[in-house]
Write a protein that holds these residues in place. Sequence first.
Motif, PDB file in Angstrom:
ATOM      1  N   LEU A   9     103.358  26.645  37.934  1.00  0.00           N
ATOM      2  CA  LEU A   9     103.673  26.039  36.654  1.00  0.00           C
ATOM      3  C   LEU A   9     103.121  24.617  36.580  1.00  0.00           C
ATOM      4  O   LEU A   9     102.831  24.121  35.505  1.00  0.00           O
ATOM      5  N   VAL A  10     103.013  23.985  37.736  1.00  0.00           N
ATOM      6  CA  VAL A  10     102.369  22.676  37.830  1.00  0.00           C
ATOM      7  C   VAL A  10     101.316  22.762  38.918  1.00  0.00           C
ATOM      8  O   VAL A  10     101.594  23.227  40.022  1.00  0.00           O
ATOM      9  N   ARG A  11     100.108  22.355  38.591  1.00  0.00           N
ATOM     10  CA  ARG A  11      99.048  22.302  39.588  1.00  0.00           C
ATOM     11  C   ARG A  11      98.271  21.003  39.387  1.00  0.00           C
ATOM     12  O   ARG A  11      97.605  20.817  38.378  1.00  0.00           O
ATOM     13  N   ALA A  12      98.412  20.113  40.354  1.00  0.00           N
ATOM     14  CA  ALA A  12      97.733  18.820  40.285  1.00  0.00           C
ATOM     15  C   ALA A  12      96.817  18.675  41.479  1.00  0.00           C
ATOM     16  O   ALA A  12      97.180  19.046  42.602  1.00  0.00           O
ATOM     17  N   ARG A  13      95.638  18.134  41.244  1.00  0.00           N
ATOM     18  CA  ARG A  13      94.669  17.925  42.312  1.00  0.00           C
ATOM     19  C   ARG A  13      94.068  16.524  42.174  1.00  0.00           C
ATOM     20  O   ARG A  13      93.514  16.158  41.141  1.00  0.00           O
ATOM     21  N   VAL A  68      99.849  21.832  33.500  1.00  0.00           N
ATOM     22  CA  VAL A  68     101.292  22.056  33.421  1.00  0.00           C
ATOM     23  C   VAL A  68     101.519  23.265  32.529  1.00  0.00           C
ATOM     24  O   VAL A  68     101.038  23.300  31.389  1.00  0.00           O
ATOM     25  N   LEU A  69     102.190  24.267  33.054  1.00  0.00           N
ATOM     26  CA  LEU A  69     102.393  25.539  32.346  1.00  0.00           C
ATOM     27  C   LEU A  69     101.056  26.153  31.960  1.00  0.00           C
ATOM     28  O   LEU A  69     100.919  26.795  30.919  1.00  0.00           O
ATOM     29  N   GLY A  70     100.056  25.917  32.798  1.00  0.00           N
ATOM     30  CA  GLY A  70      98.733  26.493  32.585  1.00  0.00           C
ATOM     31  C   GLY A  70      97.888  25.766  31.558  1.00  0.00           C
ATOM     32  O   GLY A  70      96.780  26.222  31.240  1.00  0.00           O
TER      33      GLY A  70
END
Length: 312
Positions: A9-13, A68-70
């Motif tokens: 749901l959250v993906r941060a890089r 966030v949420l895709g």
Amino acid sequence: MTGAPDEALVRARGLRKSYRGHEAVRGVDFTVGRGESVGLLGPNGAGKSSLMRMIGCVSRPDSGELRVLGMDPAGRGPHIRGRLGVVPQYDCLDTELSARLNLYAYARFFGLSRPEARRRTGELLAFAGLTDRADSTVETLSGGMRRRLVILRALVNSPDLLILDEPTTGLDPEARQIIWQQLRLLKKEGVSLVVTSHYMDEVEELCDRVQILDRGRTAAEGTPAALTARYAAPEVVEIRTEAGEDARVRDAMAGLASHVEVLPDRTLVYVDEGERVLARLRDRGIRSEASMVRKGSLEDVFLRLTGRALVG
């Protein structure tokens, strides 16, 4: 990142964020999966608030990738915020309104029709065990009840992701247990949680994974048990020594302790067998005002990694 879930749901890089020349977040990766609870820990100034604001789509990263949420918050911020629930550290309820009206007004703010808002308000009050206080003004509620109401307000829009900043600060043990129970139920229903807290027992109780920040970077990440096993020790001897005894404790622990941490009010000795260490200290004639043996904990991990005690 270790333990990264498949459905994020959250993906941060590589997130970075600076304020007035100070880089608060320095290339942080962060992931939250559906139904997962992740604890975000760090001393003051570590970058927690800056990261939370970016996840909550109220602050844009200077660089890096964030979904966030895709969705990309840069273009879909309002839509994302409509599917988030945010529990701030401090209560900001209308104290002159009843518990019911606080929730109803917030539900209408999110666009629920009057019948939907009434239904959702009733459901939430029942979920938190506040039905019998529904028509009481907020100013007459206990601190624990107010905190439950703040959490309920964050749930009126049936969020996919709930962001909680110090959810039980200042509450008594009974009130904390009630809130923990509610949050565990939400997690079982598939709601993802991001939790910041200065209570290590709360983090261990609620979180599947923990990410520790220090000076804007990730210091460590993993399950509470894995982090404790890696950075702490099976047992910790806490000893309050008389003035000038710290150096003698270090010398006595040579070859026995994996680490010795000297704090202003006590010395922590990380070992496999605490009672054996206490016996050795006594044999060496080291005088102590008080001593105890306890299990290694997540707070020991925090202290080991950041060099600072976790205090509010």
